[in-house]
Write a protein that holds these residues in place. Sequence first.
Motif, mmCIF file in Angstrom:
data_model
loop_
_atom_site.group_PDB
_atom_site.id
_atom_site.type_symbol
_atom_site.label_atom_id
_atom_site.label_comp_id
_atom_site.label_asym_id
_atom_site.label_seq_id
_atom_site.Cartn_x
_atom_site.Cartn_y
_atom_site.Cartn_z
ATOM 1 N N GLU A 169 0.840 -1.209 0.000
ATOM 2 C CA GLU A 169 0.000 0.000 0.000
ATOM 3 C C GLU A 169 0.872 1.255 0.000
ATOM 4 O OE1 GLU A 169 -2.552 -0.298 3.334
ATOM 5 O OE2 GLU A 169 -3.697 -2.004 2.561
ATOM 6 N N SER A 207 0.943 4.155 -2.755
ATOM 7 C CA SER A 207 0.773 5.562 -2.388
ATOM 8 C C SER A 207 1.909 6.414 -2.949
ATOM 9 C CB SER A 207 0.707 5.685 -0.876
ATOM 10 O OG SER A 207 0.632 7.025 -0.485
ATOM 11 N N GLN A 243 -3.716 8.701 3.993
ATOM 12 C CA GLN A 243 -2.829 7.544 3.911
ATOM 13 C C GLN A 243 -1.706 7.619 4.950
ATOM 14 O OE1 GLN A 243 -1.563 7.489 -0.176
ATOM 15 N NE2 GLN A 243 -3.281 6.170 -0.825
#
Length: 450
Positions: free
Chosen positions: A304, A308, A380
């Motif tokens: 992830e 990002s 995030q």
Amino acid sequence: MSIDRNLLKRLTLLYVEDDDVIRTELSQLLTNFFSMVHVAKNGKEGLRTYLENQDHIDLILTDVNMPELNGIEMIKKVRDFDTKIPVIFATAYSDSEFLVEAIKLRVQEYIVKPIDVRYLISLMNDVASNLYQDFLLTQQQNELEQYKEIIDLNNIVIKMDTHLNITYVNEHFCQISGFLQEDLIGKEFKYLKYHDMGNDIYTNLYANILNNKPWQGKLKNIKKDGSSFTTDAYVIPTLDETGEMTGAISIQKDITEELNKKREIQLALMREKSDFFIKSKEGNLEQNQVINELKHKLGKVQIELEQSLKNIDRYIYNNEKYRLENKNLKTELGLYKKNSNTNTAFKFSKENSDLRLENKKLKDKLTQLGLDDEKIISQQRVNYEIKITELEDQINELQEKIDSIQTDDVLLQKLEYWKEKAKKETSRIENLEKQIIAHGDTTFMNKIFN
């Protein structure tokens, strides 16, 4: 010679004298030295006084020539009850017949009248000293008998002759071993050795005893049924007054039960260690499973994070692209202003208005993209920080569990590895943020981080 009044004060005296003057004067004097003085005026009265107080009288001083019962006859009757009580005769003569009788009656001393008081007290002091020594000796013998009885009741006692053949075993030994005395009398001491015990111990024991030295150690003895029992043994030679060995005596304490308890404790500790090892191994498998799950979660977070970072790179690329397009539009607009005529200017004015409108739309779109990306990046970042914190908390909890269960070096190294890797990932995120800051537009960065 000095007089020990304390010794004399321990004694009770029976004084028998038929002369009233001598009896009164000397008894008063002797009262100063003895704890008590019983006085009698003839042999018959003296014998009666003795029989009434025989348990307390320690010394007799008597005249020889007295009415009713003389001193010799009185002492003969006293000897029927006590053969050891000290006697001192006071006599006016010293012929051989008297001395023979005195010797037969085991008279301690005799003194010739008129009595020399200093000499008499000196004799009595000697008697008192001898009686005190006898008292101490008797007391020591009684104590030794008590010690012997205590040892005999609670310990194994084995006596041997000069060849170390058994001459006596006590009842305590018979109860433990099952042997009877007649089974062992005349047998060599080594006969009691259990078959799995080395000969070197008995070789050393025999060498010590035969050289008049004591021996101490542990012996494993055989029982009559063939089983064994272990003792703490102390063997000493017995000597006569010239120092020659007359035999030996062994005092032993049965420690079989103590040794069995120690073995049971050792076995229990070994079983406990084994159970602990198995539980630790099972705990290691559980911890490895938890670590694998954490590694899986960490891998997902890394994916992830990489996604990002790609989004951030795309945003930076689009931002740079729009900035260059905007710059080109401004350049073209400047050229149009310099090179076109009035009509063209009018026409360009319309086109310029359209371009401004389009440029405004692009700016609005760029601003909106920036806001959207800012929200995404902020969300995030928060999500990753929460996940990293959760992972670190789980790793810390896992470390505490591992520390409380066992201190396996491999697990500790693994935990150190993952902690170090988590630190590196955190550092990597921080480096990426620094790169974003280094390459991003100042105004946009201010909007993100302020």
